[in-house]
Design a protein around this motif. Structure first.
Motif, PDB file in Angstrom:
ATOM      1  N   GLN A   1       0.820  -1.211   0.000  1.00  0.00           N
ATOM      2  CA  GLN A   1       0.000   0.000   0.000  1.00  0.00           C
ATOM      3  C   GLN A   1       0.858   1.265   0.000  1.00  0.00           C
ATOM      4  O   GLN A   1       1.818   1.388   0.755  1.00  0.00           O
ATOM      5  CB  GLN A   1      -0.887  -0.001   1.259  1.00  0.00           C
ATOM      6  N   GLY A   2       0.495   2.224  -0.865  1.00  0.00           N
ATOM      7  CA  GLY A   2       1.132   3.530  -0.854  1.00  0.00           C
ATOM      8  C   GLY A   2       0.408   4.464   0.109  1.00  0.00           C
ATOM      9  O   GLY A   2      -0.666   4.140   0.616  1.00  0.00           O
ATOM     10  N   SER A   3       0.967   5.624   0.366  1.00  0.00           N
ATOM     11  CA  SER A   3       0.339   6.595   1.262  1.00  0.00           C
ATOM     12  C   SER A   3      -0.920   7.175   0.623  1.00  0.00           C
ATOM     13  O   SER A   3      -0.991   7.339  -0.592  1.00  0.00           O
ATOM     14  CB  SER A   3       1.316   7.730   1.598  1.00  0.00           C
ATOM     15  N   ILE A   4      -1.912   7.486   1.454  1.00  0.00           N
ATOM     16  CA  ILE A   4      -3.151   8.098   0.989  1.00  0.00           C
ATOM     17  C   ILE A   4      -3.036   9.620   1.156  1.00  0.00           C
ATOM     18  O   ILE A   4      -2.784  10.108   2.253  1.00  0.00           O
ATOM     19  CB  ILE A   4      -4.375   7.574   1.771  1.00  0.00           C
ATOM     20  N   ILE A   5      -3.212  10.348   0.039  1.00  0.00           N
ATOM     21  CA  ILE A   5      -3.072  11.805   0.032  1.00  0.00           C
ATOM     22  C   ILE A   5      -4.427  12.439  -0.259  1.00  0.00           C
ATOM     23  O   ILE A   5      -5.090  12.085  -1.243  1.00  0.00           O
ATOM     24  CB  ILE A   5      -2.046  12.245  -1.027  1.00  0.00           C
ATOM     25  N   SER A   6      -4.843  13.381   0.575  1.00  0.00           N
ATOM     26  CA  SER A   6      -6.146  14.045   0.402  1.00  0.00           C
ATOM     27  C   SER A   6      -6.130  14.967  -0.811  1.00  0.00           C
ATOM     28  O   SER A   6      -5.144  15.653  -1.086  1.00  0.00           O
ATOM     29  CB  SER A   6      -6.500  14.852   1.650  1.00  0.00           C
ATOM     30  N   THR A   7      -7.257  14.961  -1.560  1.00  0.00           N
ATOM     31  CA  THR A   7      -7.431  15.840  -2.713  1.00  0.00           C
ATOM     32  C   THR A   7      -8.833  16.455  -2.624  1.00  0.00           C
ATOM     33  O   THR A   7      -9.525  16.290  -1.624  1.00  0.00           O
ATOM     34  CB  THR A   7      -7.277  15.062  -4.035  1.00  0.00           C
ATOM     35  N   SER A   8      -9.250  17.136  -3.682  1.00  0.00           N
ATOM     36  CA  SER A   8     -10.545  17.827  -3.636  1.00  0.00           C
ATOM     37  C   SER A   8     -11.559  17.306  -4.645  1.00  0.00           C
ATOM     38  O   SER A   8     -12.705  17.727  -4.640  1.00  0.00           O
ATOM     39  CB  SER A   8     -10.344  19.331  -3.877  1.00  0.00           C
ATOM     40  N   GLY A   9     -11.168  16.390  -5.534  1.00  0.00           N
ATOM     41  CA  GLY A   9     -12.068  15.929  -6.582  1.00  0.00           C
ATOM     42  C   GLY A   9     -13.051  14.876  -6.111  1.00  0.00           C
ATOM     43  O   GLY A   9     -12.675  13.943  -5.394  1.00  0.00           O
ATOM     44  N   ASP A  10     -14.314  15.001  -6.524  1.00  0.00           N
ATOM     45  CA  ASP A  10     -15.334  14.012  -6.149  1.00  0.00           C
ATOM     46  C   ASP A  10     -15.012  12.632  -6.697  1.00  0.00           C
ATOM     47  O   ASP A  10     -15.373  11.613  -6.101  1.00  0.00           O
ATOM     48  CB  ASP A  10     -16.714  14.443  -6.666  1.00  0.00           C
ATOM     49  N   TYR A  11     -14.352  12.590  -7.859  1.00  0.00           N
ATOM     50  CA  TYR A  11     -14.075  11.305  -8.500  1.00  0.00           C
ATOM     51  C   TYR A  11     -12.608  10.898  -8.365  1.00  0.00           C
ATOM     52  O   TYR A  11     -12.150   9.986  -9.042  1.00  0.00           O
ATOM     53  CB  TYR A  11     -14.472  11.365  -9.981  1.00  0.00           C
ATOM     54  N   GLN A  12     -11.893  11.576  -7.492  1.00  0.00           N
ATOM     55  CA  GLN A  12     -10.535  11.149  -7.162  1.00  0.00           C
ATOM     56  C   GLN A  12     -10.627  10.195  -5.981  1.00  0.00           C
ATOM     57  O   GLN A  12     -11.050  10.576  -4.885  1.00  0.00           O
ATOM     58  CB  GLN A  12      -9.650  12.352  -6.852  1.00  0.00           C
ATOM     59  N   LEU A  13     -10.222   8.943  -6.216  1.00  0.00           N
ATOM     60  CA  LEU A  13     -10.487   7.869  -5.263  1.00  0.00           C
ATOM     61  C   LEU A  13      -9.210   7.103  -4.931  1.00  0.00           C
ATOM     62  O   LEU A  13      -8.346   6.918  -5.785  1.00  0.00           O
ATOM     63  CB  LEU A  13     -11.527   6.899  -5.843  1.00  0.00           C
ATOM     64  N   ALA A  14      -9.125   6.649  -3.703  1.00  0.00           N
ATOM     65  CA  ALA A  14      -8.019   5.795  -3.263  1.00  0.00           C
ATOM     66  C   ALA A  14      -8.596   4.543  -2.629  1.00  0.00           C
ATOM     67  O   ALA A  14      -9.744   4.540  -2.165  1.00  0.00           O
ATOM     68  CB  ALA A  14      -7.129   6.538  -2.263  1.00  0.00           C
TER      69      ALA A  14
END
Length: 259
Positions: free
Chosen positions: A80-93
């Protein structure tokens, strides 16, 4: 002497393969969802040394010398890589097990951990390469394409329709029966090997991790470890090169004496 030259040559090739993999990892250190390569080394044919071949000590254990080494990319490290917060509704981890499913313009199906998706004017939800995200749609997308949406951790797409929170679709996750069976196609995409069962989070929910909306998974390349591996590989390459150079000099001396 020729055998030493052969061993040195295979050492150069083996370490060059390792350096190529390291260079690829370094080039993708900032690529979303990228998984580093695993390189394995292996001895080539081992030739036993016998008493009639060379004078051996009575105390020496059975001995042999191989004809070199080989290396290859043996797989992918899916850590697993690090989870980075973003602002897009369709940007998913994805936290835990699972891959997103995408399809290209020919309908071919791939797996990926890169969740950088967006919605287009034609209502398709795709990645940056135009590959469509696999979604089980229960309400036509034209009825919920505008405005905010919520994607739950199990992949449910929830939209406020006429004041009612409605599940309009679900994003399934996929996972192969044998993880190492996945074939890497580059650009963070994989195809499941024929004959290997592919599970999905709708039928086997307990097997899968969670989807995080407004986030992306970073590369799992550890810069400090990669740089260390690069230094070690460069040293090993240099040693093989030096062995070839020294052997060549010795052969030149021997040839000079024979004259």
């Amino acid at each position: 002497m020729n055998k030493i030259l052969t061993i040195g040559k295979t050492g150069l090739h083996s370490n060059q393969n390792k350096m190529d993999a390291i260079a690829n990892d370094l080039a993708n250190v900032n690529t979303t969802g990228y998984k580093k390569k695993k390189v394995s080394f292996q001895e080539l044919l081992l030739n036993q040394i016998h008493q009639e071949d060379v004078l051996l000590s009575e105390n020496m254990n059975p001995s042999g010398i191989n004809v070199g080494s080989t290396s290859r990319v043996s797989g992918v490290d899916f850590k697993q890589g690090s989870i980075i917060s973003t602002s897009g509704d369709y940007q998913l981890a994805i936290e835990g097990n699972g891959f997103f499913g995408v399809r290209d313009e020919n309908g071919d199906f791939f797996l990926t951990r890169n969740g950088n998706f967006h919605i287009n004017e034609d209502l398709s939800i795709t990645d940056d390469n135009g590959h469509n995200l696999e979604i089980n749609v229960s309400v036509p997308i034209e009825e919920w394409r505008t405005g905010d949406i919520t994607i739950s951790r199990k992949g449910d797409i929830i939209k406020d329709i006429d004041g009612v929170a409605t599940t309009v679709g679900r994003i399934p996750l996929y996972y192969p029966e044998v993880l190492d069976s996945l074939i890497s196609l580059g650009e963070g995409k994989y195809v499941n090997r024929e004959g290997i069962t592919l599970y999905n989070s709708i039928d086997q929910e307990e097997m899968f991790g969670s989807i995080v909306q407004g986030a992306l998974e970073s590369s799992n390349v550890d810069m400090s470890k990669v740089m260390t591996d690069m230094i070690i590989t460069q040293k090993a390459y240099s040693m093989s090169s030096k062995a070839i150079q020294t052997t060549d000099e010795i052969m030149g001396m021997i040839n000079g004496i024979k004259r």
